[in-house]
Motif scaffolding. Structure first.
Motif, PDB file in Angstrom:
ATOM      1  N   ALA A  21       0.825  -1.218   0.000  1.00  0.00           N
ATOM      2  CA  ALA A  21       0.000   0.000   0.000  1.00  0.00           C
ATOM      3  C   ALA A  21       0.855   1.261   0.000  1.00  0.00           C
ATOM      4  O   ALA A  21       0.566   2.222  -0.723  1.00  0.00           O
ATOM      5  CB  ALA A  21      -0.930  -0.007   1.210  1.00  0.00           C
ATOM      6  N   THR A  25       0.541   2.244  -4.126  1.00  0.00           N
ATOM      7  CA  THR A  25      -0.823   2.753  -4.312  1.00  0.00           C
ATOM      8  C   THR A  25      -0.892   4.247  -3.982  1.00  0.00           C
ATOM      9  O   THR A  25      -0.100   4.756  -3.191  1.00  0.00           O
ATOM     10  CB  THR A  25      -1.835   1.983  -3.429  1.00  0.00           C
ATOM     11  OG1 THR A  25      -1.600   2.273  -2.055  1.00  0.00           O
ATOM     12  CG2 THR A  25      -1.735   0.486  -3.652  1.00  0.00           C
ATOM     13  N   LYS A  26      -1.851   4.914  -4.591  1.00  0.00           N
ATOM     14  CA  LYS A  26      -1.981   6.360  -4.422  1.00  0.00           C
ATOM     15  C   LYS A  26      -2.549   6.720  -3.051  1.00  0.00           C
ATOM     16  O   LYS A  26      -2.214   7.754  -2.479  1.00  0.00           O
ATOM     17  CB  LYS A  26      -2.877   6.926  -5.528  1.00  0.00           C
ATOM     18  CG  LYS A  26      -2.248   6.874  -6.908  1.00  0.00           C
ATOM     19  CD  LYS A  26      -3.193   7.456  -7.952  1.00  0.00           C
ATOM     20  CE  LYS A  26      -2.562   7.402  -9.338  1.00  0.00           C
ATOM     21  NZ  LYS A  26      -3.474   7.925 -10.384  1.00  0.00           N
ATOM     22  N   ASN A  27      -3.452   5.878  -2.567  1.00  0.00           N
ATOM     23  CA  ASN A  27      -4.064   6.132  -1.263  1.00  0.00           C
ATOM     24  C   ASN A  27      -3.836   4.915  -0.372  1.00  0.00           C
ATOM     25  O   ASN A  27      -4.662   3.991  -0.331  1.00  0.00           O
ATOM     26  CB  ASN A  27      -5.556   6.414  -1.413  1.00  0.00           C
ATOM     27  CG  ASN A  27      -6.170   6.931  -0.128  1.00  0.00           C
ATOM     28  OD1 ASN A  27      -5.832   6.483   0.968  1.00  0.00           O
ATOM     29  ND2 ASN A  27      -7.102   7.877  -0.245  1.00  0.00           N
ATOM     30  N   GLU A  29      -4.073   4.190   2.789  1.00  0.00           N
ATOM     31  CA  GLU A  29      -5.053   3.815   3.798  1.00  0.00           C
ATOM     32  C   GLU A  29      -6.258   3.130   3.164  1.00  0.00           C
ATOM     33  O   GLU A  29      -6.754   2.119   3.668  1.00  0.00           O
ATOM     34  CB  GLU A  29      -5.506   5.050   4.592  1.00  0.00           C
ATOM     35  CG  GLU A  29      -6.394   4.725   5.796  1.00  0.00           C
ATOM     36  CD  GLU A  29      -5.781   3.681   6.723  1.00  0.00           C
ATOM     37  OE1 GLU A  29      -6.535   2.801   7.202  1.00  0.00           O
ATOM     38  OE2 GLU A  29      -4.545   3.709   6.952  1.00  0.00           O
ATOM     39  N   GLU A  30      -6.727   3.666   2.041  1.00  0.00           N
ATOM     40  CA  GLU A  30      -7.846   3.034   1.326  1.00  0.00           C
ATOM     41  C   GLU A  30      -7.455   1.640   0.844  1.00  0.00           C
ATOM     42  O   GLU A  30      -8.252   0.705   0.903  1.00  0.00           O
ATOM     43  CB  GLU A  30      -8.272   3.891   0.129  1.00  0.00           C
ATOM     44  CG  GLU A  30      -9.210   5.025   0.489  1.00  0.00           C
ATOM     45  CD  GLU A  30      -9.756   5.709  -0.757  1.00  0.00           C
ATOM     46  OE1 GLU A  30      -9.580   5.161  -1.876  1.00  0.00           O
ATOM     47  OE2 GLU A  30     -10.352   6.791  -0.618  1.00  0.00           O
ATOM     48  N   SER A  31      -6.243   1.511   0.350  1.00  0.00           N
ATOM     49  CA  SER A  31      -5.766   0.218  -0.153  1.00  0.00           C
ATOM     50  C   SER A  31      -5.693  -0.805   0.970  1.00  0.00           C
ATOM     51  O   SER A  31      -6.086  -1.960   0.797  1.00  0.00           O
ATOM     52  CB  SER A  31      -4.397   0.380  -0.810  1.00  0.00           C
ATOM     53  OG  SER A  31      -4.468   1.287  -1.887  1.00  0.00           O
ATOM     54  N   ARG A  32      -5.190  -0.389   2.129  1.00  0.00           N
ATOM     55  CA  ARG A  32      -5.136  -1.299   3.281  1.00  0.00           C
ATOM     56  C   ARG A  32      -6.536  -1.770   3.649  1.00  0.00           C
ATOM     57  O   ARG A  32      -6.781  -2.952   3.895  1.00  0.00           O
ATOM     58  CB  ARG A  32      -4.498  -0.595   4.481  1.00  0.00           C
ATOM     59  CG  ARG A  32      -3.006  -0.344   4.349  1.00  0.00           C
ATOM     60  CD  ARG A  32      -2.429   0.183   5.669  1.00  0.00           C
ATOM     61  NE  ARG A  32      -1.101   0.752   5.475  1.00  0.00           N
ATOM     62  CZ  ARG A  32      -0.863   2.052   5.279  1.00  0.00           C
ATOM     63  NH1 ARG A  32      -1.863   2.923   5.268  1.00  0.00           N
ATOM     64  NH2 ARG A  32       0.365   2.481   5.102  1.00  0.00           N
ATOM     65  N   GLN A  33      -7.469  -0.835   3.706  1.00  0.00           N
ATOM     66  CA  GLN A  33      -8.844  -1.177   4.092  1.00  0.00           C
ATOM     67  C   GLN A  33      -9.478  -2.133   3.084  1.00  0.00           C
ATOM     68  O   GLN A  33     -10.190  -3.064   3.460  1.00  0.00           O
ATOM     69  CB  GLN A  33      -9.676   0.098   4.217  1.00  0.00           C
ATOM     70  CG  GLN A  33      -9.309   0.956   5.423  1.00  0.00           C
ATOM     71  CD  GLN A  33     -10.102   2.255   5.467  1.00  0.00           C
ATOM     72  OE1 GLN A  33     -10.977   2.486   4.645  1.00  0.00           O
ATOM     73  NE2 GLN A  33      -9.777   3.114   6.433  1.00  0.00           N
ATOM     74  N   LEU A  34      -9.209  -1.895   1.792  1.00  0.00           N
ATOM     75  CA  LEU A  34      -9.774  -2.757   0.757  1.00  0.00           C
ATOM     76  C   LEU A  34      -9.242  -4.177   0.877  1.00  0.00           C
ATOM     77  O   LEU A  34     -10.012  -5.148   0.831  1.00  0.00           O
ATOM     78  CB  LEU A  34      -9.440  -2.193  -0.634  1.00  0.00           C
ATOM     79  CG  LEU A  34      -9.969  -3.010  -1.822  1.00  0.00           C
ATOM     80  CD1 LEU A  34     -11.491  -3.072  -1.817  1.00  0.00           C
ATOM     81  CD2 LEU A  34      -9.465  -2.424  -3.138  1.00  0.00           C
ATOM     82  N   GLN A  37     -10.721  -5.779   3.861  1.00  0.00           N
ATOM     83  CA  GLN A  37     -12.167  -5.974   3.712  1.00  0.00           C
ATOM     84  C   GLN A  37     -12.488  -7.352   3.132  1.00  0.00           C
ATOM     85  O   GLN A  37     -13.530  -7.936   3.435  1.00  0.00           O
ATOM     86  CB  GLN A  37     -12.725  -4.882   2.797  1.00  0.00           C
ATOM     87  CG  GLN A  37     -14.220  -4.966   2.521  1.00  0.00           C
ATOM     88  CD  GLN A  37     -14.653  -3.881   1.549  1.00  0.00           C
ATOM     89  OE1 GLN A  37     -14.025  -2.828   1.456  1.00  0.00           O
ATOM     90  NE2 GLN A  37     -15.712  -4.134   0.811  1.00  0.00           N
TER      91      GLN A  37
END
Length: 438
Positions: A21, A25-27, A29-34, A37
């Motif tokens: 991440a 990846t650009k974001n 935190e969003e990548s970690r959450q995805l 998930q």
């Protein structure tokens, strides 16, 4: 800045995710959450998934569906299918329903022979090599007995070993061409273990064979590996009915049958069409292969090689009209297993096999062939009547609306609207914008 990482496989899953991440990846935190998930909330199941392959950071989900109403050899089946492509399951279900009252699908296993090869270099007198092979052939069987003992108890094992001279293709190239019966196992590990033992026996016996020169004794084993081309591990599936039973809207039964036959003839004659024709068949085959935990990549490779067996890539299906009877059939090589591998590990694979009434490998071959035949019939039926896009695009409609960010109420309105309107990307976008503007 992206830099190489040392010891990635030894990192914890959280550390792997953090590294991916942060660096790619650009974001982050969003990548970690995805990625998190899609973890399975059942820790035991997640651990199982983590151990299927290396460096797992999450799970990649595909839809698990069921196509009902398949009548195969007078027995009813609901066929599990794992696939992401719109309309495949619907098409298979529609074909199953079409043939349900027309006799259903009939299948026959034509063979279950699987193949493995020891590829080696021998620079010497081939007649001496033949004599050597004849003398040591029993040793291949006896030296592998510890590997084959359990398989033989169940009725399988090594069927035959042949020596082949292919030095006209590659200098010094020869092979042991070996055939196997692996029963309900796909058998890759069994076959490869046998082949590696054959290679060891070949080298050891050659090294002490008195009739060989020193150069001839230096046999070089290049590799020992099974083949995914299994033209004698073959299954046939077919449907047939009187032409008069092929009642379709806006087309006579005779014209419909003739159009199907002509479409197949074109796929036999024209490789560009044959590739797409067979790809549709594999939509059905691969979906069942995935759902039952088998190796769709091996099946794809073997099937497409079989489609080119006569020197030109051609249709896997066949169609005929004889004595007022329409017949549509497929013969396809399928080396499958219902024991071993993911079949006893993956919870959904176990469920898929249970839904299929826990088939033997030969039964699964027949079911998979039927799925491919049904898929091809459904595609040809659309192509020669309404066209492929009408049904496909309507099944694709929800995907398009989701991509466009439509709300649930907008989806309901547009699904209703496109029951009587042509679905295209432009028409869907225009209709959605009209609703939103109102």
């Amino acid at each position: 800045m992206n830099t190489p990482v040392e010891g990635f496989s030894r990192l914890s899953k959280a550390e792997k995710i953090d590294w991916i991440a942060t660096n790619f990846t650009k974001n982050p935190e969003e990548s970690r959450q995805l990625l998190q998930q899609y973890w399975n909330t059942d820790g035991k199941v997640q651990k199982l998934h983590d151990e299927f392959i290396e460096n797992t950071v999450s799970n990649y989900y595909l839809p698990f569906a069921v196509a009902p109403n398949f009548l195969i050899n007078d027995r009813f089946y609901a066929i599990p299918m794992t696939i992401e492509e719109s309309s495949v399951v619907a098409a298979a279900s529609k074909a199953a329903k079409f043939w349900l009252n027309r006799g259903g699908f009939k299948t026959t296993v034509l063979g279950t022979e699987k193949i493995g090869q020891v590829h080696f270099i021998f620079n010497g007198d081939f007649n001496k090599l033949q004599d050597f092979f004849s003398k040591i052939k029993p040793d291949f069987f006896s030296d592998a007995s510890s590997i084959t003992k359990s398989m033989e108890k169940r009725g399988g094992g090594i069927k035959d070993i042949e020596l082949r001279d292919l030095s006209d293709k590659v200098k010094g190239y020869h092979q042991l061409h070996c055939t196997f019966e692996t029963l309900d196992a796909m058998g890759a590990n069994f076959i490869n273990s046998c082949l590696e033992q054959f290679a060891q026996t070949l080298k050891e016996k050659a090294n002490s064979y008195p009739d060989f020169t020193q150069k001839e004794r230096e046999i070089e084993v290049v590799m020992s590996i099974l083949s995914n081309y299994v033209p004698k591990c073959l299954v046939r599936a077919e449907v047939s009915c009187p032409i008069g039973a092929l009642n379709e809207d806006d087309i006579s039964p005779t014209e419909f049958a003739q159009k199907i036959v002509r479409a197949v003839e074109i796929a036999k004659a024209e490789p560009h069409r044959a590739v797409t024709h067979n790809k549709g068949i594999m939509n059905g085959i691969d979906a069942v292969i995935l759902a039952t935990g088998n190796d769709f990549r091996a099946i794809e490779a073997g099937v497409h090689a079989y489609a080119a067996k006569d020197g030109s890539y051609s249709s896997l299906t066949h169609a005929s009209i004889e004595d007022d009877i329409f017949k549509f059939w497929i013969e396809v090589p399928l080396a499958l297993g219902t024991v071993g591998g993911l079949t006893s590990l993956h919870p959904l694979v176990k469920l898929a096999l249970e839904i299929l009434q826990n088939p033997k490998a030969e039964e699964l071959m027949q079911i998979v062939a039927v799925a491919g035949l049904a898929q091809n019939f459904a595609a040809l039926r659309s192509l020669v009547t309404t066209g492929i896009q009408k049904g496909h695009m309507k099944m694709h409609l929800l995907n398009m609306l989701n991509q466009m960010g439509a709300s649930e109420s907008e989806k309901l309105q547009l699904v209703q609207y496109f029951k009587t309107h042509t679905v295209t990307n432009a028409s869907v976008k225009e209709a959605l914008e009209k609703i939103q503007s109102e």
